[in-house]
Design a protein around this motif. Structure first.
Motif, PDB file in Angstrom:
ATOM      1  N   ALA A 214      51.699  47.068  37.001  1.00 55.33           N
ATOM      2  CA  ALA A 214      50.906  46.029  36.338  1.00 55.33           C
ATOM      3  C   ALA A 214      50.777  46.300  34.839  1.00 55.33           C
ATOM      4  O   ALA A 214      50.929  45.396  34.014  1.00 55.33           O
ATOM      5  N   LEU A 217      54.133  45.819  33.005  1.00 52.98           N
ATOM      6  CA  LEU A 217      54.415  44.400  32.786  1.00 52.98           C
ATOM      7  C   LEU A 217      53.595  43.878  31.605  1.00 52.98           C
ATOM      8  O   LEU A 217      54.082  43.078  30.793  1.00 52.98           O
ATOM      9  N   GLU A 218      52.364  44.371  31.524  1.00 57.48           N
ATOM     10  CA  GLU A 218      51.507  43.977  30.404  1.00 57.48           C
ATOM     11  C   GLU A 218      52.091  44.481  29.076  1.00 57.48           C
ATOM     12  O   GLU A 218      52.102  43.770  28.070  1.00 57.48           O
TER      13      GLU A 218
ATOM     14  N   ALA B  60      51.484  31.157  33.038  1.00 58.24           N
ATOM     15  CA  ALA B  60      51.190  31.738  31.717  1.00 58.24           C
ATOM     16  C   ALA B  60      49.904  32.560  31.649  1.00 58.24           C
ATOM     17  O   ALA B  60      49.640  33.176  30.637  1.00 58.24           O
ATOM     18  N   PRO B  62      47.779  35.724  32.834  1.00 60.96           N
ATOM     19  CA  PRO B  62      47.815  36.981  33.603  1.00 60.96           C
ATOM     20  C   PRO B  62      46.600  37.089  34.532  1.00 60.96           C
ATOM     21  O   PRO B  62      45.488  36.733  34.152  1.00 60.96           O
ATOM     22  N   TRP B  64      46.535  40.051  36.808  1.00 66.34           N
ATOM     23  CA  TRP B  64      46.399  41.480  37.126  1.00 66.34           C
ATOM     24  C   TRP B  64      47.381  42.247  36.237  1.00 66.34           C
ATOM     25  O   TRP B  64      48.586  42.142  36.426  1.00 66.34           O
ATOM     26  N   GLY B  65      46.854  42.960  35.257  1.00 61.00           N
ATOM     27  CA  GLY B  65      47.738  43.590  34.277  1.00 61.00           C
ATOM     28  C   GLY B  65      48.592  42.506  33.643  1.00 61.00           C
ATOM     29  O   GLY B  65      48.078  41.495  33.183  1.00 61.00           O
ATOM     30  N   GLY B  66      49.914  42.706  33.676  1.00 59.91           N
ATOM     31  CA  GLY B  66      50.806  41.678  33.126  1.00 59.91           C
ATOM     32  C   GLY B  66      51.239  40.636  34.141  1.00 59.91           C
ATOM     33  O   GLY B  66      52.028  39.747  33.818  1.00 59.91           O
ATOM     34  N   PHE B  67      50.768  40.770  35.373  1.00 56.93           N
ATOM     35  CA  PHE B  67      51.189  39.824  36.417  1.00 56.93           C
ATOM     36  C   PHE B  67      50.544  38.461  36.225  1.00 56.93           C
ATOM     37  O   PHE B  67      49.321  38.339  36.195  1.00 56.93           O
ATOM     38  N   THR B  68      51.376  37.419  36.112  1.00 58.56           N
ATOM     39  CA  THR B  68      50.887  36.059  36.295  1.00 58.56           C
ATOM     40  C   THR B  68      50.981  35.773  37.795  1.00 58.56           C
ATOM     41  O   THR B  68      51.628  36.528  38.536  1.00 58.56           O
ATOM     42  N   TYR B  71      54.673  35.484  38.637  1.00 58.50           N
ATOM     43  CA  TYR B  71      55.425  36.740  38.721  1.00 58.50           C
ATOM     44  C   TYR B  71      55.050  37.486  40.005  1.00 58.50           C
ATOM     45  O   TYR B  71      55.911  38.021  40.713  1.00 58.50           O
TER      46      TYR B  71
END
Lengths: 613, 120
Positions: A214, A217-218, B60, B62, B64-68, B71
């Motif tokens: 996570a 990805l961020e 677009a 997020p 959870w962290g970088g998860f959209t 994703y």
């Protein structure tokens, strides 16, 4: 000459020796054409599921998915999801009917269902076309992996050419010797090897690489996505150096200084690797980020790609052939479930490797620890298809690199082996046995199969060598996955409408099926060629041709068009085969299976028995 | 292997018989099952790109962290959907096969008896 990875090379040689040895061992059990093409129809559920998975997980899955994610973010992740999703179509609509129908090949099904030689022969042509589309990226993967692994050529060939030739020759040998039984056993072994290799890379990424999914990805999403390209100085300085200005915004100060030095040298034909801010093709007003869709595909292609991937699996001849090796229709369904479990776990791991590679390779490059055999531009791989061996070497040194390189070769061996069997059966079984010499003794039939393997291996080898020559490797960011998807698109257009209507709509006629295959198969072929020409700069940038050439995946057009063609032509034609009821009973009837179940014949015995058919 | 024979009206393997009537009945049930599951599969699968095109919160934002959501679904949750769908389908298809095998035997026997009665 590049750096030789001795341990890794020894591991690859070990895998190759084992592969060839297994084929030789199995040789004594390959006596009939049923043995050569179908492993005697005695492959159990888990064994068949492993073999189908080995057949299916090609260089596109092992090298290409991680590479596509590395190059394109979320649009690349779709390759994994789509490749897996395709098996749902197989299990719901195709698997058990195909097994019940019996026979050897897709062309046999077309002939048996519609009763004409011309549809069988056209199916053969489309099988060969699809197989060649699928073999090309395997050969390209061989050259790419050899370049990273060995970094040196032999016999006056470049490293890439050496990889293509050596892998081509090994596959040719072991398929000729072992047939489907040897190929099946190898595919089982090779699948588990490459699954383990992918698993190890991801475990090492989480442990040695301190990767967090996570947060990782961020991190990559924190800045705009960038494309890696090789361009000429002339291209960089055209239009008041607009491209050069764009490159400056995307690269580090040090990286751009290197580009500027090449520009300042003044040779307009000199080439240099650069980074360019990526454009969002789906939401054109938004910046492009790794975790959003749109790097590769516009709205049309988003849908068309998903359709090509999920429908294409059901149109891959080497996968369909595998369903004839199941002992029953129910076993065919169970095999497919296990395939979904096996490849599903693999496809969850591959995008993790792609994302982890983005961070870990960049870190290693900045620390001066990135492997020397791969080329980089400001910390990004120039060729994303080299990500798996490069990442493995950074994370686990030569041992992990060896496991991955052997996995890559295993993926190429297993898939190309299945494709060669499919191509050989198309010629040897569908043409030679049916039309040229139906009374040939078994030994002669097997010999023709082997000669066909030889021929198609040489063709695949030639295509592999030709890919860089026409510049395809520079035209697409993740070429291996892209090329495999073309095979999916041709299969989805040519076979899937014919199979779906042939199985589920009794009123499908031979003319309807043939017309549908022509529209779907040749239509897909046409659109793909136009797309390649567009990417290589041979089509105008505006107008009808430009639009046609911009369609990366034609399936959103070709699949419905083929389906509609079959329905309309069949309704107009109305000439069903005289024995249509008999054919229908063969596809959907269950008396044979009930009888076999009663006698316990639906149980698998062993692939090493002397099959008598 | 037992006796196998085929005529235009029926196929026989050992003591088991398929007639066109029994096969049509089996086919209709199988079609209902396969196409119902197929509809679920295609609706869910094509909903993903549809939402990627038209629903900003999906592609677009997020979660959870970088998860959209986009994703997360494509990289992880989609597989749970595929496994669940295929597992339940296989169970239902096997159960259907079992039920239909009895039905096929009954229909075939009735059809053949009627045909023989007609001939005599």
């Amino acid at each position: 000459m590049g750096n030789l990875n001795i341990i890794a090379i020894v591991m690859v040689i070990g895998l190759t020796v084992f592969t060839v040895g297994l084929a030789i061992f199995v040789r004594r059990f390959t006596r009939t054409t049923a043995d050569f093409y179908l492993a005697g129809r005695k492959v159990g559920t888990i064994a068949n599921a492993s073999a189908i998975s080995g057949d299916y997980l090609s260089a596109a899955s092992f090298l290409g998915v991680a590479a596509a994610v590395y190059a394109s973010g979320l649009d690349g992740v779709w390759y994994a999801a789509g490749f897996a999703g395709g098996f749902i179509v197989v299990v719901l609509f195709i698997a058990s009917a195909l097994r019940r129908f019996g026979e050897y090949t897709v062309a046999d099904f077309a002939f048996g269902r519609f009763g004409s030689s011309r549809i069988r022969l056209f199916t053969v042509v489309m099988v060969l076309l699809t197989s060649l589309f699928y073999m090309a990226p395997q050969m390209y993967g061989a050259g790419t992996t050899w370049t990273v692994l060995v970094g040196a050529g032999m016999f006056g060939l470049s490293p890439y050419q050496t990889g293509v030739v050596i892998v081509g020759l090994i596959i040719m040998f072991y398929v000729m010797v072992g047939g489907m039984k040897g190929t099946t056993l190898n595919q089982i072994f090779q699948f588990w090897w490459l699954w383990t290799a992918m698993f190890l890379v991801v475990v090492f990424a989480f442990t040695a690489g301190k990767f967090n999914y996570a947060k990782g990805l961020e991190e990559v999403t924190a800045e705009n996505h960038r494309d890696v390209k090789t361009v000429t100085v002339a291209e960089l300085t055209a239009d008041d150096a607009a491209l050069l200005a764009s490159v400056e915004t995307a690269m580090s100060e040090k990286g751009f200084a290197e580009v500027q030095a090449v520009v300042d040298a003044g040779d307009p034909d000199a080439t240099v690797g650069v980074l360019i801010p990526a454009k969002n093709k789906l939401h054109t007003l938004r910046d492009m980020f790794f975790n959003e869709p749109g790097h590769r595909y516009n709205a049309f292609d988003q849908f068309s790609m998903v359709l090509a991937l999920v429908l294409g699996t059901a149109g891959l001849p080497h996968i369909l052939n595998r369903y004839y090796t199941n002992p029953s229709g129910s076993a065919a369904r169970r095999s497919t479930f296990w395939v979904l479990v096996f490849i599903g776990t693999f496809y969850i791991l591959a995008p993790i490797a792609g994302l982890a590679g983005k961070l870990i390779i960049d870190d290693a490059w900045r620390a001066g620890l990135a492997p020397a055999n791969a080329a980089y531009v400001d910390g990004l791989l120039l060729k994303s298809d080299a990500i798996m061996p490069t990442l493995a070497q950074i994370l686990g040194g030569e041992w992990l690199m060896g496991a991955v390189a052997a996995g890559a070769f295993a993926a190429m061996f297993s898939t190309t082996g299945g494709l060669l069997i499919a191509s050989a059966s198309a010629i040897g079984h569908d043409v030679y046995e049916k039309y040229i010499n139906p009374d040939a003794p078994e030994a002669r039939k097997v010999l023709v199969g082997k000669i066909s393997v030889l021929f198609f291996a040489v063709v695949a080898l030639g295509i592999g060598l030709g890919i860089p020559a026409v510049g395809l490797d520079k035209a697409y960011p993740a070429l291996i996955a892209m090329m495999v998807t073309w095979a999916f698109a041709v299969g989805a257009g040519a076979f899937v409408p014919m199979l779906l209507t042939g199985i589920w709509w009794k009123k499908t006629t031979e003319r309807g099926a043939l017309a549908g295959m022509l529209v779907g198969g040749l239509g897909s072929f046409f659109f793909i060629i136009m797309n390649i020409l567009k990417q290589l700069g041979h089509l105008p940038s505006e107008g009808v041709l430009a639009f046609v050439g911009s369609l990366t995946f034609p399936t959103l057009f070709t699949f419905p068009a083929a389906l509609l063609t079959i329905i309309i032509v069949s309704k107009i034609d109305g000439q069903l085969p005289k024995n249509v009821d008999e054919i229908w009973m063969r596809i959907h009837g269950t008396a044979s299976e009930r009888h076999e179940k009663e006698l316990g014949l639906d149980k698998v015995s062993t692939m090493f028995g002397n099959s008598k058919h | 292997m037992g006796e196998t024979s085929a005529r235009a009206t029926h196929v026989q393997h050992g003591s088991h018989i398929d007639t066109i009537e029994s096969v049509d009945a089996v086919f209709r049930e199988q079609r209902k099952l396969s196409f119902a599951y197929g509809a679920v599969f295609f609706v869910v699968t094509l909903a993903i790109p549809a939402m990627s095109v038209w629903w900003k919160s999906w592609y677009a934002v997020p979660i959870w962290g970088g998860f959209t959501a986009n994703y997360l679904f494509v990289s992880l949750l989609y597989y749970l959907f595929l496994w669940g769908l295929s597992w339940t389908y296989i169970k239902k298809a096997d159960a259907l096969d079992e039920r239909l095998s009895h039905m096929a035997d009954e229909i075939a026997a009735a059809t053949l008896a009627a045909a023989e009665g007609g001939e005599s």
